[in-house]
Design an enzyme around this catalytic site. Structure first.
Site, PDB file in Angstrom:
ATOM      1  N   HIS A 197      66.856  26.513  40.310  1.00 34.72           N
ATOM      2  CA  HIS A 197      66.602  25.997  39.022  1.00 34.72           C
ATOM      3  C   HIS A 197      65.371  25.194  38.927  1.00 34.72           C
ATOM      4  O   HIS A 197      65.139  24.457  39.910  1.00 34.72           O
ATOM      5  CB  HIS A 197      67.846  25.103  38.473  1.00 34.72           C
ATOM      6  N   CYS A 249      71.220  17.498  37.470  1.00 43.10           N
ATOM      7  CA  CYS A 249      72.335  18.739  37.227  1.00 43.10           C
ATOM      8  C   CYS A 249      73.276  18.082  36.460  1.00 43.10           C
ATOM      9  O   CYS A 249      73.792  18.793  35.374  1.00 43.10           O
ATOM     10  CB  CYS A 249      72.813  19.293  38.235  1.00 43.10           C
TER      11      CYS A 249
HETATM   12  N1  ARG Z   1      76.729  25.676  40.839  1.00 42.32           N
HETATM   13  C1  ARG Z   1      75.932  25.691  39.926  1.00 42.32           C
HETATM   14  C2  ARG Z   1      75.063  26.788  39.665  1.00 42.32           C
HETATM   15  O1  ARG Z   1      74.590  27.303  40.671  1.00 42.32           O
HETATM   16  C3  ARG Z   1      74.937  24.176  40.041  1.00 42.32           C
HETATM   17  C4  ARG Z   1      74.222  23.769  38.898  1.00 42.32           C
HETATM   18  C5  ARG Z   1      73.165  22.836  38.969  1.00 42.32           C
HETATM   19  N2  ARG Z   1      72.594  22.403  37.989  1.00 42.32           N
HETATM   20  C6  ARG Z   1      71.262  22.178  37.699  1.00 42.32           C
HETATM   21  N3  ARG Z   1      70.786  21.746  36.745  1.00 42.32           N
HETATM   22  N4  ARG Z   1      70.383  22.571  38.551  1.00 42.32           N
HETATM   23  O2  ARG Z   1      74.969  27.083  38.346  1.00 42.32           O
END
Ligand code: ARG
Length: 277
Positions: free
Chosen positions: A173, A270
């Protein structure tokens, strides 16, 4: 005298939306950090999350919460649910089927709070990949949010969307590789260059010649998943080198340890959706 005393960077009060980790767990693997056999200490996760909320409130920020739902262990990662600029809400459409039900739950919260929500047609994961700088939407792609969604975001907000390609699966991300230090006149960012394709790195260098560059250690410690209010930077404590560089630039690092959430590939940002009214 340390520069932090002399530069006088000004914080601005923010409104955040978060989701308590009551049902947090690692039950599936959709990024390289997740191992479904690793137990999560739910009590420790709760304590760590509460310390983040306390840190926000004690620095003058407003925190709203959305009710967590059993069976949605990643719902704690509120950043992925939407991106909000000037009171306009662009919702989410998750890549992983396991996370798809989260979108409607957050949409319901926004509607009850008086916002219209745009439901995207293309896969996009909110502030996870769509980062408002005060002038542009920096938009990540490569693992989750699609280029078609970037176009949809630009049409919706009418602000320039800068597409950036992520190349390292650990930084799947955009908000794991980059954060905004200041969205005001002194607009600036921090990023980890190696997380981006060569062309995207060049774009970032042109747009932000004065950016703070982070190391791989900073990035692996989730130091790029930070939240800044223009003065205070809520940051993972193990991103020590980055915290020292921020201090030299006149920012005040506020360490908050969310190590349990790293088991799911998440950190401070996150867990935090910013509502820009
Ligand atoms: N386990 C989640 C996923 O893989 C983690 C999300 C993390 N969020 C972020 N904004 N980077 O989607």
């Amino acid at each position: 005298m340390p520069e932090s005393v002399t530069t006088g960077r000004r914080p601005s009060a923010r409104r955040f939306l978060v989701c308590e980790p009551r049902h947090f767990a690692v039950q599936y693997a959709i990024n390289p950090w997740m191992r479904p056999d690793t137990p999560v200490d739910v009590d420790l996760a709760q304590e760590q999350w509460q310390s983040l909320i306390r840190a926000y409130r004690s620095h003058g920020h407003t925190v709203d919460t959305v009710e967590p739902v059993p069976g949605l262990p990643d719902m704690v990662f509120a950043a992925n649910s939407a991106v909000v600029v000037a009171g306009r809400v662009f919702g989410s459409l998750f890549h992983a089927p396991e996370r798809r039900p989260e979108s409607a739950l957050y949409d319901t919260w926004f509607k009850a709070a008086g916002y219209d929500v745009h439901r995207p047609e293309n896969v996009c994961e909110g502030e996870g990949d769509l980062v408002w700088t005060g002038r542009y939407v920096l938009a990540g792609t490569g693992f989750r949010t699609t280029r078609e969604a970037h176009r949809e975001v630009q049409e919706f907000f009418g602000h320039p969307v800068i597409s950036l390609t992520l190349v390292d699966p650990h930084f799947y991300h955009l908000d794991t590789a980059l954060f905004v230090l200041d969205a005001g006149p002194e607009e600036n960012i921090v990023y980890y260059p190696e997380a981006f394709s060569p062309g995207s790195r060049e774009v970032l260098a042109r747009l932000y010649p004065d950016a703070v560059l982070a190391t791989r250690d900073d990035a692996m410690a989730f130091g790029l998943n930070s939240v800044s209010d223009g003065r205070h930077v809520f940051i993972a404590p193990r991103a020590e080198a980055l915290a020292a560089r921020l201090d030299e630039r006149g920012y005040v690092p506020v360490p908050v340890d969310l190590s349990e959430f790293q088991k799911a590939g998440g950190g401070i940002k996150c867990c935090t959706q910013e509502i820009r009214s």
